[in-house]
Enzyme design. Structure first.
Site, PDB file in Angstrom:
ATOM      1  N   SER A 176       0.843  -1.193   0.000  1.00 31.34           N
ATOM      2  CA  SER A 176       0.000   0.000   0.000  1.00 31.34           C
ATOM      3  C   SER A 176       0.886   1.254   0.000  1.00 31.34           C
ATOM      4  CB  SER A 176      -0.961  -0.047   1.188  1.00 31.34           C
ATOM      5  OG  SER A 176      -2.009   0.884   1.036  1.00 31.34           O
ATOM      6  N   ASP A 286      -9.777  -5.227  -4.743  1.00 26.58           N
ATOM      7  CA  ASP A 286      -9.198  -4.003  -4.206  1.00 26.58           C
ATOM      8  C   ASP A 286      -9.710  -2.816  -5.012  1.00 26.58           C
ATOM      9  OD1 ASP A 286      -7.580  -2.030  -3.142  1.00 26.58           O
ATOM     10  OD2 ASP A 286      -5.701  -2.864  -3.896  1.00 26.58           O
ATOM     11  N   HIS A 316      -7.543  -5.694  -0.596  1.00 24.90           N
ATOM     12  CA  HIS A 316      -6.346  -4.888  -0.374  1.00 24.90           C
ATOM     13  C   HIS A 316      -5.651  -5.335   0.910  1.00 24.90           C
ATOM     14  CE1 HIS A 316      -3.934  -1.225  -0.948  1.00 24.90           C
ATOM     15  NE2 HIS A 316      -3.964  -1.102   0.363  1.00 24.90           N
TER      16      HIS A 316
END
Length: 350
Positions: A176, A286, A316
């Site tokens: 991320s 995601d 995610h």
């Protein structure tokens, strides 16, 4: 902007102007309030040790108390006759949350070191909104500087790291927001003037691994559209992603800021940047799926050595949500194969 590690009422307080999972709140006077308890998505029941991994924690930057946790499989080192590749790992959290000390991050790094057969360095960085971007990127670059100093120091951590780490096989990875940091470190390195003679770098970065990088843009991607079933999910939804950017980017910046959008109007061109092998991992459910794939395809279209692998049924950050799942094991095997392939790849010829 002052930060206070105390809890604030979750409702009925009109002074709260931004709220991230009840864990981080921004009040109308600019005060940032962080809860002393870990967030609900970070259970403290994850294993804190692994039978085949040693680990220790250190401060790599005293001014901001920035920490790194080092993980190394047992039986490595000069006496064992083998040194291991190094995986630098930057955690996620939208540049606002996360820590190398959180149980889920710690647990994932334990497993990553054990099953990838690598020394893992899980490095922290300053968080927004107390420290807005580019603070996190500066810290990530500072960590690489620290690692270079460790690689040539005879007093580095009593040899605990240097006896196990092969500094000629270093990989930068992150999930991320950490994946976004990895991208920008790759661009910085690939845009730098090559070193010669006595200035040869003591650390060789052989590749980058971007796990569902947190990228943005004013124009929405298809997977960010509201008709997708995960667009309004309680954990990560579009409003939450926008909130992360609003709190982490420089004041007044849009999601087309160069840190958020590598292909925005004000972003530097990437055509001339030298990239080593890059592995990009996307997740099918995601919100950022299409943006992740678009990023990889654009780089590949420029002739960069980029490979994208999709986990079609995963959300995610699935590997930190459940570090011990079978799918997380598949991800770690993918990372391990990428490390091996990148280290044996034939050098470029003129």
């Amino acid at each position: 902007m002052p930060a206070t590690p105390v809890a604030v009422a979750a409702s009925g307080d009109t002074n709260i102007v931004e709220d991230l999972y009840g864990f981080l709140r921004v009040l109308s006077d600019g005060t940032v309030v962080r809860s002393p308890d870990p967030p609900k998505f970070c259970p403290i029941t994850f294993p804190c040790d692994h039978p085949s991994v040693q680990w220790k924690e250190a401060v790599y930057e005293k001014g901001n108390n920035l920490r790194v946790r080092t993980y190394k499989p047992s039986g490595c080192g000069e006496q064992a006759g083998r040194k291991l590749p190094v995986l630098i790992y930057f955690h996620g959290g939208g540049f606002c949350l996360g820590s190398c000390t959180w149980a889920n991050v710690h647990s994932f790094c334990l497993r990553l070191a054990a099953e990838a057969g690598a020394v893992v360095l899980s490095a922290g960085y300053r968080l927004a909104p107390e420290h807005r971007l580019p603070a996190a990127l500066d810290d990530a670059a500072g960590f690489l500087k620290w690692l270079r100093e460790q690689s040539v120091s005879t007093e580095a951590e009593d040899g605990w790291l240097t006896e196990a780490a092969d500094f000629g096989r270093v990989f930068v990875t992150g999930d991320s927001a950490g994946g976004t940091l990895a991208h920008h470190l790759a661009v910085r390195a690939g845009s730098a003037t090559p070193k010669h003679g006595d200035d040869v770098d003591s650390v060789t970065i052989k590749g980058y691994i971007l796990l569902m990088p947190f990228l943005g843009g004013v124009d929405r991607m298809r997977s960010e559209a509201v008709e997708f079933p995960w667009a309004e999910a309680p954990f990560i939804n579009l409003a939450m992603l926008d909130r992360f950017w609003r709190l982490s980017l420089p004041e007044g910046a849009s999601r087309d800021h160069p840190i958020a959008n590598p292909f925005g109007a004000d972003s530097p061109g990437l055509g001339s940047v030298e990239f080593p092998p890059v592995l990009v991992v996307s997740a099918g459910t995601d919100l950022l799926h299409d943006r992740t794939v678009d990023y990889a395809e654009r780089l590949a279209g420029m002739g960069k050595p980029v490979k994208v692998v999709d986990f079609p049924n995963e959300p995610h950050g699935f590997f930190t949500l459940d570090p011990w799942s079978d799918t997380t094991g598949k991800l770690i095997r993918l990372v391990s194969m990428f490390v091996v392939d990148s280290c044996v790849a034939a050098p470029k010829t003129a």
